[in-house]
Design a protein around this motif. Sequence first.
Motif, PDB file in Angstrom:
ATOM      1  N   GLU A  87       0.666 -24.891 -11.341  1.00 55.80           N
ATOM      2  CA  GLU A  87       0.310 -24.662  -9.933  1.00 55.80           C
ATOM      3  C   GLU A  87       1.528 -24.870  -9.047  1.00 55.80           C
ATOM      4  O   GLU A  87       2.344 -25.732  -9.343  1.00 55.80           O
ATOM      5  CB  GLU A  87      -0.826 -25.603  -9.526  1.00 55.80           C
ATOM      6  CG  GLU A  87      -2.103 -25.397 -10.310  1.00 55.80           C
ATOM      7  CD  GLU A  87      -2.763 -24.045 -10.076  1.00 55.80           C
ATOM      8  OE1 GLU A  87      -2.596 -23.480  -8.978  1.00 55.80           O
ATOM      9  OE2 GLU A  87      -3.424 -23.557 -10.992  1.00 55.80           O
ATOM     10  N   PRO A  88       1.689 -24.185  -7.973  1.00 55.64           N
ATOM     11  CA  PRO A  88       0.846 -23.127  -7.422  1.00 55.64           C
ATOM     12  C   PRO A  88       1.118 -21.784  -8.102  1.00 55.64           C
ATOM     13  O   PRO A  88       2.244 -21.489  -8.497  1.00 55.64           O
ATOM     14  CB  PRO A  88       1.264 -23.084  -5.949  1.00 55.64           C
ATOM     15  CG  PRO A  88       2.691 -23.503  -5.967  1.00 55.64           C
ATOM     16  CD  PRO A  88       2.802 -24.513  -7.080  1.00 55.64           C
ATOM     17  N   ARG A  89       0.090 -21.021  -8.241  1.00 61.06           N
ATOM     18  CA  ARG A  89       0.211 -19.682  -8.823  1.00 61.06           C
ATOM     19  C   ARG A  89       0.540 -18.679  -7.726  1.00 61.06           C
ATOM     20  O   ARG A  89       0.141 -18.838  -6.585  1.00 61.06           O
ATOM     21  CB  ARG A  89      -1.084 -19.275  -9.513  1.00 61.06           C
ATOM     22  CG  ARG A  89      -1.373 -20.084 -10.755  1.00 61.06           C
ATOM     23  CD  ARG A  89      -2.685 -19.651 -11.373  1.00 61.06           C
ATOM     24  NE  ARG A  89      -2.969 -20.415 -12.572  1.00 61.06           N
ATOM     25  CZ  ARG A  89      -2.696 -19.992 -13.804  1.00 61.06           C
ATOM     26  NH1 ARG A  89      -2.167 -18.814 -13.995  1.00 61.06           N
ATOM     27  NH2 ARG A  89      -2.978 -20.758 -14.834  1.00 61.06           N
ATOM     28  N   LEU A  90       1.260 -17.650  -8.092  1.00 58.87           N
ATOM     29  CA  LEU A  90       1.594 -16.569  -7.169  1.00 58.87           C
ATOM     30  C   LEU A  90       1.121 -15.274  -7.817  1.00 58.87           C
ATOM     31  O   LEU A  90       1.665 -14.850  -8.835  1.00 58.87           O
ATOM     32  CB  LEU A  90       3.105 -16.523  -6.905  1.00 58.87           C
ATOM     33  CG  LEU A  90       3.601 -15.457  -5.947  1.00 58.87           C
ATOM     34  CD1 LEU A  90       3.073 -15.720  -4.533  1.00 58.87           C
ATOM     35  CD2 LEU A  90       5.121 -15.435  -5.918  1.00 58.87           C
ATOM     36  N   PRO A 117       1.880 -18.286 -13.181  1.00 55.77           N
ATOM     37  CA  PRO A 117       2.135 -19.726 -13.054  1.00 55.77           C
ATOM     38  C   PRO A 117       3.488 -20.009 -12.399  1.00 55.77           C
ATOM     39  O   PRO A 117       4.444 -19.246 -12.539  1.00 55.77           O
ATOM     40  CB  PRO A 117       2.134 -20.219 -14.502  1.00 55.77           C
ATOM     41  CG  PRO A 117       1.361 -19.201 -15.249  1.00 55.77           C
ATOM     42  CD  PRO A 117       1.622 -17.894 -14.566  1.00 55.77           C
ATOM     43  N   PHE A 118       3.547 -21.116 -11.687  1.00 58.17           N
ATOM     44  CA  PHE A 118       4.760 -21.535 -10.975  1.00 58.17           C
ATOM     45  C   PHE A 118       5.979 -21.537 -11.890  1.00 58.17           C
ATOM     46  O   PHE A 118       7.072 -21.116 -11.482  1.00 58.17           O
ATOM     47  CB  PHE A 118       4.538 -22.931 -10.380  1.00 58.17           C
ATOM     48  CG  PHE A 118       5.719 -23.454  -9.610  1.00 58.17           C
ATOM     49  CD1 PHE A 118       6.009 -22.969  -8.346  1.00 58.17           C
ATOM     50  CD2 PHE A 118       6.536 -24.439 -10.147  1.00 58.17           C
ATOM     51  CE1 PHE A 118       7.096 -23.452  -7.623  1.00 58.17           C
ATOM     52  CE2 PHE A 118       7.619 -24.926  -9.435  1.00 58.17           C
ATOM     53  CZ  PHE A 118       7.899 -24.433  -8.177  1.00 58.17           C
ATOM     54  N   PHE A 119       5.820 -22.011 -13.114  1.00 59.12           N
ATOM     55  CA  PHE A 119       6.925 -22.097 -14.071  1.00 59.12           C
ATOM     56  C   PHE A 119       7.671 -20.775 -14.191  1.00 59.12           C
ATOM     57  O   PHE A 119       8.897 -20.751 -14.245  1.00 59.12           O
ATOM     58  CB  PHE A 119       6.393 -22.528 -15.444  1.00 59.12           C
ATOM     59  CG  PHE A 119       7.457 -22.676 -16.491  1.00 59.12           C
ATOM     60  CD1 PHE A 119       8.248 -23.802 -16.530  1.00 59.12           C
ATOM     61  CD2 PHE A 119       7.663 -21.686 -17.437  1.00 59.12           C
ATOM     62  CE1 PHE A 119       9.236 -23.955 -17.503  1.00 59.12           C
ATOM     63  CE2 PHE A 119       8.649 -21.825 -18.415  1.00 59.12           C
ATOM     64  CZ  PHE A 119       9.428 -22.968 -18.442  1.00 59.12           C
ATOM     65  N   TYR A 120       6.933 -19.673 -14.222  1.00 62.64           N
ATOM     66  CA  TYR A 120       7.563 -18.353 -14.401  1.00 62.64           C
ATOM     67  C   TYR A 120       8.088 -17.772 -13.096  1.00 62.64           C
ATOM     68  O   TYR A 120       9.216 -17.272 -13.047  1.00 62.64           O
ATOM     69  CB  TYR A 120       6.585 -17.379 -15.053  1.00 62.64           C
ATOM     70  CG  TYR A 120       6.225 -17.792 -16.450  1.00 62.64           C
ATOM     71  CD1 TYR A 120       7.159 -17.762 -17.465  1.00 62.64           C
ATOM     72  CD2 TYR A 120       4.942 -18.240 -16.749  1.00 62.64           C
ATOM     73  CE1 TYR A 120       6.844 -18.175 -18.744  1.00 62.64           C
ATOM     74  CE2 TYR A 120       4.614 -18.649 -18.018  1.00 62.64           C
ATOM     75  CZ  TYR A 120       5.564 -18.614 -19.021  1.00 62.64           C
ATOM     76  OH  TYR A 120       5.252 -19.020 -20.277  1.00 62.64           O
ATOM     77  N   TRP A 121       7.280 -17.832 -12.024  1.00 61.46           N
ATOM     78  CA  TRP A 121       7.754 -17.185 -10.802  1.00 61.46           C
ATOM     79  C   TRP A 121       8.896 -17.941 -10.154  1.00 61.46           C
ATOM     80  O   TRP A 121       9.756 -17.353  -9.495  1.00 61.46           O
ATOM     81  CB  TRP A 121       6.636 -16.841  -9.831  1.00 61.46           C
ATOM     82  CG  TRP A 121       5.909 -17.945  -9.118  1.00 61.46           C
ATOM     83  CD1 TRP A 121       4.684 -18.441  -9.426  1.00 61.46           C
ATOM     84  CD2 TRP A 121       6.346 -18.647  -7.937  1.00 61.46           C
ATOM     85  NE1 TRP A 121       4.332 -19.416  -8.520  1.00 61.46           N
ATOM     86  CE2 TRP A 121       5.336 -19.567  -7.584  1.00 61.46           C
ATOM     87  CE3 TRP A 121       7.486 -18.597  -7.150  1.00 61.46           C
ATOM     88  CZ2 TRP A 121       5.427 -20.421  -6.500  1.00 61.46           C
ATOM     89  CZ3 TRP A 121       7.587 -19.447  -6.057  1.00 61.46           C
ATOM     90  CH2 TRP A 121       6.563 -20.347  -5.747  1.00 61.46           C
ATOM     91  N   TYR A 122       8.956 -19.250 -10.360  1.00 59.95           N
ATOM     92  CA  TYR A 122      10.077 -20.031  -9.837  1.00 59.95           C
ATOM     93  C   TYR A 122      11.391 -19.587 -10.479  1.00 59.95           C
ATOM     94  O   TYR A 122      12.395 -19.393  -9.805  1.00 59.95           O
ATOM     95  CB  TYR A 122       9.830 -21.522 -10.089  1.00 59.95           C
ATOM     96  CG  TYR A 122      10.957 -22.424  -9.652  1.00 59.95           C
ATOM     97  CD1 TYR A 122      11.080 -22.810  -8.325  1.00 59.95           C
ATOM     98  CD2 TYR A 122      11.904 -22.893 -10.560  1.00 59.95           C
ATOM     99  CE1 TYR A 122      12.115 -23.641  -7.911  1.00 59.95           C
ATOM    100  CE2 TYR A 122      12.933 -23.721 -10.163  1.00 59.95           C
ATOM    101  CZ  TYR A 122      13.037 -24.087  -8.844  1.00 59.95           C
ATOM    102  OH  TYR A 122      14.064 -24.907  -8.436  1.00 59.95           O
ATOM    103  N   GLN A 123      11.364 -19.416 -11.787  1.00 56.84           N
ATOM    104  CA  GLN A 123      12.572 -18.965 -12.495  1.00 56.84           C
ATOM    105  C   GLN A 123      12.970 -17.552 -12.082  1.00 56.84           C
ATOM    106  O   GLN A 123      14.156 -17.262 -11.897  1.00 56.84           O
ATOM    107  CB  GLN A 123      12.355 -19.019 -14.000  1.00 56.84           C
ATOM    108  CG  GLN A 123      12.237 -20.439 -14.521  1.00 56.84           C
ATOM    109  CD  GLN A 123      11.948 -20.453 -15.987  1.00 56.84           C
ATOM    110  OE1 GLN A 123      12.835 -20.139 -16.783  1.00 56.84           O
ATOM    111  NE2 GLN A 123      10.722 -20.790 -16.351  1.00 56.84           N
ATOM    112  N   MET A 124      11.980 -16.684 -11.927  1.00 61.96           N
ATOM    113  CA  MET A 124      12.274 -15.313 -11.527  1.00 61.96           C
ATOM    114  C   MET A 124      12.789 -15.264 -10.080  1.00 61.96           C
ATOM    115  O   MET A 124      13.599 -14.401  -9.742  1.00 61.96           O
ATOM    116  CB  MET A 124      11.049 -14.415 -11.691  1.00 61.96           C
ATOM    117  CG  MET A 124      10.578 -14.275 -13.127  1.00 61.96           C
ATOM    118  SD  MET A 124      11.872 -13.934 -14.348  1.00 61.96           S
ATOM    119  CE  MET A 124      12.553 -12.418 -13.781  1.00 61.96           C
ATOM    120  N   LEU A 125      12.340 -16.169  -9.243  1.00 63.29           N
ATOM    121  CA  LEU A 125      12.827 -16.236  -7.870  1.00 63.29           C
ATOM    122  C   LEU A 125      14.324 -16.539  -7.828  1.00 63.29           C
ATOM    123  O   LEU A 125      15.045 -16.057  -6.954  1.00 63.29           O
ATOM    124  CB  LEU A 125      12.048 -17.307  -7.092  1.00 63.29           C
ATOM    125  CG  LEU A 125      12.477 -17.552  -5.652  1.00 63.29           C
ATOM    126  CD1 LEU A 125      12.157 -16.327  -4.797  1.00 63.29           C
ATOM    127  CD2 LEU A 125      11.764 -18.768  -5.111  1.00 63.29           C
TER     128      LEU A 125
END
Length: 89
Positions: free
Chosen positions: A45-48, A52-60
């Motif tokens: 969390e938080p999901r976008l 899952p946050f784990f993936y979108w944070y890295q992609m950001l």
Amino acid sequence: MPEPESPASSPESRPLVTPTRVVAAVCLVAPFVAMLWVSSYARIEPRLAGVPFFYWYQMLWVPVSTALTAVAYKLVQREQRARKGGVAQ
């Protein structure tokens, strides 16, 4: 008879630590710190959009790293031009 200074020891060729270079270094180091500190983003969390946050944070960090690298490049390039007496943009 005094020896002529070698090019490596002249003040113009020595690397200088300037505020511009410190900012450029911070721009280049920030993505590494952000990605290596896994415990800061190892969660769901938080999901976008369901991701899952784990993936979108890295992609950001992909476009953020690109932007920070471009900023660092421009800062160093501008400083080098100014040191050589060129026009800084």
